[in-house]
Design a protein around this motif. Structure first.
Motif, short mmCIF file in Angstrom:
data_model
loop_
_atom_site.label_atom_id
_atom_site.label_comp_id
_atom_site.label_asym_id
_atom_site.label_seq_id
_atom_site.Cartn_x
_atom_site.Cartn_y
_atom_site.Cartn_z
N ARG A 176 46.36 36.98 43.03
CA ARG A 176 45.84 38.35 43.15
C ARG A 176 45.50 38.87 41.77
O ARG A 176 46.14 38.53 40.77
N ALA A 177 44.49 39.71 41.73
CA ALA A 177 44.17 40.48 40.53
C ALA A 177 44.21 41.95 40.91
O ALA A 177 43.59 42.35 41.90
N PHE A 178 44.95 42.72 40.14
CA PHE A 178 45.08 44.15 40.41
C PHE A 178 44.24 44.95 39.42
O PHE A 178 44.23 44.67 38.22
N VAL A 179 43.54 45.96 39.94
CA VAL A 179 42.77 46.90 39.13
C VAL A 179 43.33 48.30 39.38
O VAL A 179 43.44 48.72 40.54
N LEU A 180 43.67 49.02 38.31
CA LEU A 180 44.26 50.34 38.43
C LEU A 180 43.38 51.35 37.70
O LEU A 180 43.08 51.18 36.51
N PHE A 181 42.98 52.43 38.39
CA PHE A 181 42.13 53.47 37.81
C PHE A 181 42.95 54.74 37.58
O PHE A 181 43.52 55.29 38.52
N HIS A 182 42.97 55.22 36.34
CA HIS A 182 43.80 56.37 35.97
C HIS A 182 43.13 57.69 36.34
O HIS A 182 41.98 57.75 36.77
N GLY A 183 43.87 58.78 36.12
CA GLY A 183 43.42 60.10 36.53
C GLY A 183 42.66 60.86 35.45
O GLY A 183 42.57 60.44 34.29
N LEU A 184 42.12 62.02 35.84
CA LEU A 184 41.38 62.88 34.94
C LEU A 184 42.29 63.38 33.82
O LEU A 184 43.43 63.79 34.07
N THR A 185 41.80 63.34 32.58
CA THR A 185 42.49 63.72 31.33
C THR A 185 43.60 62.75 30.95
O THR A 185 44.22 62.92 29.90
N ASN A 186 43.84 61.72 31.74
CA ASN A 186 44.89 60.76 31.41
C ASN A 186 44.25 59.52 30.78
O ASN A 186 43.11 59.55 30.33
N SER A 187 44.97 58.41 30.78
CA SER A 187 44.48 57.17 30.18
C SER A 187 45.17 56.00 30.85
O SER A 187 46.08 56.20 31.68
N PRO A 188 44.81 54.76 30.50
CA PRO A 188 45.51 53.61 31.09
C PRO A 188 47.03 53.63 30.89
O PRO A 188 47.77 53.02 31.66
N ARG A 189 47.48 54.37 29.88
CA ARG A 189 48.93 54.46 29.65
C ARG A 189 49.66 55.01 30.87
O ARG A 189 50.86 54.76 31.04
N GLN A 190 48.97 55.75 31.70
CA GLN A 190 49.56 56.28 32.93
C GLN A 190 50.17 55.16 33.77
O GLN A 190 51.11 55.40 34.53
N PHE A 191 49.64 53.94 33.64
CA PHE A 191 50.06 52.83 34.50
C PHE A 191 50.90 51.78 33.78
O PHE A 191 51.05 50.67 34.30
N THR A 192 51.44 52.08 32.62
CA THR A 192 52.18 51.05 31.88
C THR A 192 53.33 50.47 32.71
O THR A 192 53.52 49.25 32.74
N LYS A 193 54.07 51.33 33.38
CA LYS A 193 55.22 50.86 34.16
C LYS A 193 54.78 50.06 35.37
O LYS A 193 55.31 48.98 35.64
N LEU A 194 53.80 50.57 36.10
CA LEU A 194 53.32 49.89 37.30
C LEU A 194 52.63 48.58 36.93
O LEU A 194 52.84 47.55 37.58
N ALA A 195 51.80 48.60 35.89
CA ALA A 195 51.08 47.39 35.48
C ALA A 195 52.05 46.29 35.08
O ALA A 195 51.86 45.11 35.42
N SER A 196 53.12 46.65 34.38
CA SER A 196 54.11 45.66 33.96
C SER A 196 54.80 45.04 35.17
O SER A 196 55.03 43.82 35.21
N ALA A 197 55.12 45.86 36.17
CA ALA A 197 55.78 45.35 37.37
C ALA A 197 54.89 44.36 38.11
O ALA A 197 55.35 43.32 38.58
#
Length: 342
Positions: free
Chosen positions: A72-93
């Protein structure tokens, strides 16, 4: 009539025209060019990394790979005014589970020294381009592609669900409309924000999060709604491309328009889409952003297990304050006034 009176009437006529003249979304269809293999995907990743040269610390696109194609390859899209850092915890998991993960930075976000006013340069086309490129890249990273997006990223994920044949899309609190505003008024408001001068509301910078542009931009919001309009118009006529769509809403969310989300789910279901809907209880008192571990009022100990179960195609664990809403019951709930928190 005085000069002031003439100008006043002209302004009123312009605003009336600006609110009702249809906004085109015909340019927002897909342009797929999926990567053939892992090597081609990594070449596309270099393009994203090159675009991050002017990005604030912590705001860069995230790519976590095992050096080869994964199931699987996961793609995560962050929210308005945020950045990819929003997903650091989820992306690591997700990465630690053995899969490749890509978190692209959305256009005009996390730029060094930027403010919310810079989001006025955002366009629906640029969001579409990132969605297309991210799915193209992920096609080379994994045998199947799974997508998640939150808020503005939820709109980008919903666009992906409509237009690209990925395996699964999880859409969290998409910003298809604004809270407390009827969907009848969403289109005139969108038209106005796109045709009058940009207005931005700036907030003081967060010294711990230089990757964030706190505040909002009227033009950026308008383009966000325009992308949502493109999705909803397409969903009226065509079945979604994604094989499995899961929509997660938060009953305590005071930011997005629940009615617009329900309508999109209904349309997808009516055209034959495999779509399911889940709602986090208002008793959890969760904020709009249920993903970012830095969100002061959030509770990722509750929300991340829910999100992970949806990403992996299972039902969220019992006892986490989540209820399943069958698509066929949405219309009944609307008629009875149930399941809505505005």
């Amino acid at each position: 009539m005085s000069a002031f009176g003439i100008l006043w009437r002209a302004a009123v006529l312009y605003l009336a025209w600006a609110s009702v003249w249809p906004t085109s979304v015909s340019s927002l269809g897909p342009h797929p060019k999926p990567a053939r293999d892992y090597e081609a995907a990594m070449q596309l990743a270099q393009a994203f990394q090159h675009a991050d040269s002017a990005v604030a610390t912590g705001g860069e696109s995230i790519i976590l790979v095992h050096g080869h194609r994964t199931p699987r390859a996961f793609v995560l899209f962050h929210g308005l005014t945020n950045s990819p850092r929003q997903f650091t915890k989820l992306a690591s998991a997700l990465y630690e589970s053995g899969d490749n993960v890509f978190v692209p930075r959305l256009p005009e976000h996390a730029l060094r020294g930027a403010t919310s006013g810079d989001l006025g340069r955002l366009t629906a086309e640029s969001l579409r381009n990132v969605a297309d490129a991210a799915i193209d890249l992920a096609s080379g990273l994994g045998d199947t592609v799974v997508v998640l997006g939150v808020s503005l990223g939820g709109n980008v994920a919903a666009w992906t669900a409509q237009f690209r044949p990925v395996n699964r899309v999880v859409i969290v609190a998409p910003a298809l409309g604004l809270s407390h505003i009827s969907t009848v008024l969403e289109t005139p408001i969108m038209n106005l924000t796109l045709r009058v001068p940009n207005y931005s509301k700036k907030e003081g910078p967060d010294t711990l999060r230089p990757d964030r542009e706190l505040g909002w931009s009227s033009r950026g919001v308008g383009q966000m709604l325009r992308l949502g309009t493109a999705i909803r118009r397409a969903a009226d006529k065509h079945a979604p491309g994604a094989r499995d769509i899961r929509v997660l809403v938060n009953a305590n969310d005071q930011t997005v328009n629940r009615e617009a989300i329900d309508e999109l789910v209904e349309h997808w279901s009516a055209t034959g889409g495999n779509v399911s809907m889940f709602e986090l209880s208002d008793s959890l008192r969760l904020p709009h952003d249920i993903v970012d571990p830095d969100e002061a009022t959030g509770n990722t100990k509750v929300t991340l297990p829910v999100i992970l179960s949806l990403l992996y195609g299972s039902t969220p664990p019992a006892g986490l304050g989540v209820r399943v809403i069958p698509a066929r019951l949405l219309q009944v709930e609307e008629q009875l006034g149930l399941g809505r928190r505005y």
